[in-house]
Design an enzyme around this catalytic site. Sequence first.
Site, short mmCIF file in Angstrom:
data_model
loop_
_atom_site.label_atom_id
_atom_site.label_comp_id
_atom_site.label_asym_id
_atom_site.label_seq_id
_atom_site.Cartn_x
_atom_site.Cartn_y
_atom_site.Cartn_z
N HIS A 103 -31.40 -129.69 65.12
CA HIS A 103 -32.52 -130.61 65.37
C HIS A 103 -33.84 -129.92 65.02
O HIS A 103 -34.70 -130.51 64.36
CB HIS A 103 -32.49 -131.06 66.84
CG HIS A 103 -33.62 -131.95 67.26
ND1 HIS A 103 -33.42 -133.23 67.73
CD2 HIS A 103 -34.97 -131.75 67.31
CE1 HIS A 103 -34.60 -133.78 68.02
NE2 HIS A 103 -35.55 -132.90 67.80
N GLU A 104 -33.99 -128.65 65.43
CA GLU A 104 -35.24 -127.92 65.17
C GLU A 104 -35.40 -127.59 63.68
O GLU A 104 -36.50 -127.74 63.13
CB GLU A 104 -35.33 -126.66 66.02
CG GLU A 104 -35.23 -126.86 67.53
CD GLU A 104 -36.11 -127.98 68.08
OE1 GLU A 104 -37.15 -128.27 67.47
OE2 GLU A 104 -35.74 -128.57 69.11
N HIS B 258 -36.70 -130.39 61.65
CA HIS B 258 -38.16 -130.58 61.69
C HIS B 258 -38.87 -129.77 60.60
O HIS B 258 -39.92 -130.17 60.10
CB HIS B 258 -38.74 -130.19 63.06
CG HIS B 258 -38.60 -131.24 64.12
ND1 HIS B 258 -39.06 -132.53 63.96
CD2 HIS B 258 -38.06 -131.20 65.37
CE1 HIS B 258 -38.81 -133.23 65.06
NE2 HIS B 258 -38.20 -132.45 65.94
N CYS C 118 -36.68 -136.83 71.07
CA CYS C 118 -37.59 -135.90 70.40
C CYS C 118 -38.96 -136.04 71.03
O CYS C 118 -39.41 -137.16 71.33
CB CYS C 118 -37.65 -136.24 68.91
SG CYS C 118 -38.73 -135.15 67.97
C1 SB7 Z 1 -31.71 -133.46 71.90
C2 SB7 Z 1 -33.01 -133.01 72.02
C3 SB7 Z 1 -33.43 -131.89 71.30
C4 SB7 Z 1 -32.53 -131.26 70.48
C5 SB7 Z 1 -31.25 -131.70 70.36
C6 SB7 Z 1 -30.84 -132.81 71.08
C7 SB7 Z 1 -34.84 -131.34 71.39
C8 SB7 Z 1 -35.87 -132.29 71.87
C9 SB7 Z 1 -37.25 -131.70 71.80
N1 SB7 Z 1 -37.74 -131.72 70.46
O1 SB7 Z 1 -38.31 -132.81 69.98
C10 SB7 Z 1 -37.75 -130.57 69.70
O2 SB7 Z 1 -37.88 -130.81 68.35
NI NI Z 2 -37.67 -132.96 67.94
#
Ligand code: SB7
Ligand code: NI
Length: 184
Positions: A153-154, A157, A110
């Site tokens: 993942h987003e 947040h 992240c």
């Molecule tokens: C690995 C990385 C991400 C999503 C899913 C698996 C995004 C990384 C960038 N971020 O921190 C966005 O929130």
């Molecule tokens: Ni992230």
Amino acid sequence: MITMQDIIREGHPTLRKRAEEVQIPPSKEDQEILKSLMEYVQNSQDPVKAEKYGLRPGVGLAAPQINISKRMIAIHATDDKNKLHSYSLFNPKIISHSVQKAYLSTGEGCLSVDRAIPGYVPRYNKVKVHAYTLEGEEITLRLSGMMAIIIQHEIDHLNGVMFYDHINPKDPFAHLDNAVAIEK
Ligand code: SB7
Ligand code: NI
């Protein structure tokens, strides 16, 4: 233009808040914020710009990561078939999901976390997401595998959830039942 200086890191309270819904139709101001999120993601994947501005590469970014507690995310990534998925979304919401799970065999990272945190992050393998586009049009996305993992993942947040919250603290690489491994 967003740079790493604008991205807040773990420990910042905004990362643990539930972000507010965006008014639809979106204001010019909210549209500009969402555009800047997408611009960061795209710039971070351009080796020349990433080097020039010191951007850490990312496939997505959520508004709370730039200390704006509103429900907006940008994703720009290619899937296993090399299809580009580029989404700028307001108020994304998972409306249904598979029973089957998926996880990245290499774990997740992240932009708001400056350390490697090993372990499997269980996600749904398929999600149906309702959202509004940059223009304020309704959209329903059906995503699977890597793209489903990224959007979860987003969306996490927006709900104050970090990827490592999902890792089994006793055994980070414990076998996950009914889950497919996704190789990056
Ligand atoms: C690995 C990385 C991400 C999503 C899913 C698996 C995004 C990384 C960038 N971020 O921190 C966005 O929130
Ligand atoms: Ni992230």
